[in-house]
Design an enzyme around this catalytic site. Structure first.
Site, PDB file in Angstrom:
ATOM      1  N   HIS A   1       5.664  -7.031  -0.345  1.00 48.25           N
ATOM      2  CA  HIS A   1       5.643  -5.708  -0.981  1.00 48.25           C
ATOM      3  C   HIS A   1       5.834  -5.921  -2.472  1.00 48.25           C
ATOM      4  O   HIS A   1       6.881  -6.376  -2.913  1.00 48.25           O
ATOM      5  CB  HIS A   1       6.739  -4.808  -0.415  1.00 48.25           C
ATOM      6  N   CYS A   2       4.823  -5.588  -3.244  1.00 49.85           N
ATOM      7  CA  CYS A   2       4.803  -5.908  -4.669  1.00 49.85           C
ATOM      8  C   CYS A   2       5.251  -4.701  -5.488  1.00 49.85           C
ATOM      9  O   CYS A   2       4.611  -3.630  -5.406  1.00 49.85           O
ATOM     10  CB  CYS A   2       3.400  -6.339  -5.090  1.00 49.85           C
ATOM     11  N   PRO A   3       6.319  -4.824  -6.261  1.00 50.04           N
ATOM     12  CA  PRO A   3       6.735  -3.698  -7.117  1.00 50.04           C
ATOM     13  C   PRO A   3       5.777  -3.439  -8.278  1.00 50.04           C
ATOM     14  O   PRO A   3       5.798  -2.354  -8.852  1.00 50.04           O
ATOM     15  CB  PRO A   3       8.114  -4.140  -7.615  1.00 50.04           C
TER      16      PRO A   3
ATOM     17  N   GLY B   1       3.444  -1.173  -6.566  1.00 51.84           N
ATOM     18  CA  GLY B   1       4.091  -0.166  -5.741  1.00 51.84           C
ATOM     19  C   GLY B   1       3.494  -0.058  -4.361  1.00 51.84           C
ATOM     20  O   GLY B   1       3.505   1.020  -3.755  1.00 51.84           O
TER      21      GLY B   1
END
Length: 359
Positions: free
Chosen positions: A195-197, A200
């Protein structure tokens, strides 16, 4: 009668033979009965040992965890709000870099050469469009929702139809072998990498290629911005004072280097007092682009290494869900970027280890 004698007598009574049990020898018989439970995949009743934490259905192949408990996805709305706020800040930053670069760099470039400025304008437009387009596809596209599949009913579920499927306690749906549940996205993701910030969103089977293209485009853009900002600052910045340089005649070795560095820094800070806002924007663009370039390059190198190995980040760190059959192969990179057989027939032939979603 003492305890040892009573034990010997009782075990001799349940002995399968009529032989006399020698003194000191004991027979122990474990009476463990299987209990009946229901397979979540096909609904059939299955006899399983009571101590087994999980079992696999003989018909549909689904794996049932008997100790699983329904889990609620708490704070899901706050996670989504956090991701969208981060994406909004990142979009504003990218627009600031584009607009700030046009305002600070291109008037200087146009004053030097009209032809070169036209070429650089086309390059800037192409890089801006490619970066924003790849970012939009990676951020706002579904990362890879699992397909709907029939489950829970014996006539509908065929033999082996749910082979190695597990039951997601968050979604209350079947989960494919290569799927993982993301609590930030609130769903299971096929071939989930992480899950890549930055975007998002999860990086999965549907947007992994868009994410890699975004990283490549962003790295090229940051290299271009850093070079152009340094070039514009070189023509725009006032020349540094050479007065402190005369103090270096008697210095040697380490003292020479430290004094040189100190004098250059002081001369640079003195020159900033007379620099307008355009020069400060150039300095910020250079520092920000170089910093982002280093971070994105490390991330891209890590991602390409995992693709080359036929893995994802989660399968790399998870020993239980790791793909042990994956092979390190350049063909993984070729297949990942979707190259056609006509373009790859002139390349060396390697063993193919394409990821496949097996049902």
């Amino acid at each position: 009668m003492d305890f040892a004698a009573s034990t010997t007598t009782s075990t001799a009574a349940i002995s399968p033979s009529n032989d006399i049990v020698p003194q000191g020898e004991h027979y122990v018989r474990a009476l463990i009965e299987d209990h009946e439970t229901t397979c979540w995949g096909c609904g059939l009743r299955v006899l399983v040992p009571p101590y087994a934490p999980a079992f696999k259905c003989f018909w549909c192949g689904a794996i049932t965890n008997q100790n699983a408990v329904k889990i609620e996805n708490k704070n899901f709305k706050w996670r989504r709000l956090r991701d969208r706020c981060f994406v909004g800040v990142l979009v504003v930053f990218m627009l600031f870099v584009i607009c700030g670069g046009v305002w600070a760099i291109y008037p200087i470039i146009f004053s030097i050469s009209y032809f070169c400025s036209s070429v650089h304008s086309l390059i800037a437009v192409a890089l801006s469009i490619s970066t924003l387009s790849a970012f939009s596809l990676a951020a706002f596209r579904s990362a890879g929702a699992p397909p709907d599949i029939l489950w829970g009913s014996y006539p509908a579920v065929k033999k082996g139809g749910l082979e190695n499927y597990t039951f997601c306690q968050y979604c209350s749906k079947p989960k494919m072998p290569r799927a993982h549940h993301c609590r930030s996205c609130g769903m299971c993701i096929l071939d989930m990498d992480h899950h890549c910030p930055i975007i998002g969103n999860c990086v999965g089977a549907s947007n992994h290629r868009s994410f890699i293209i975004f990283l490549i485009s962003a790295i090229i853009s940051t290299i271009y911005v850093s070079i152009m900002s340094a070039y514009a600052a070189f023509h725009f910045w006032a020349p540094l004072s050479h007065k402190p340089i005369h103090l270096l005649n008697e210095a040697v070795g380490q003292k020479l280097f430290l004094r040189t560095l100190k004098n250059v820094i002081f001369a640079f800070l003195e020159s900033t007092l007379f620099v307008p806002a355009r020069g400060l924007v150039l300095v910020y663009l250079f520092i920000a682009s170089v910093s982002i370039l280093i971070g994105l390059t490390v991330l891209l190198w890590q991602q390409l290494c995992f693709i080359y190995e036929g893995k994802t980040y989660l399968s790399h760190i998870s020993s239980s869900e790791g793909d042990e059959t994956a092979e390190k192969d350049c063909q993984n990179l070729i297949q990942f970027f979707g190259c056609s057989p006509t373009t790859t027939r002139f390349l060396p032939i390697y063993f193919s280890s394409r990821k496949k979603h097996k049902k």
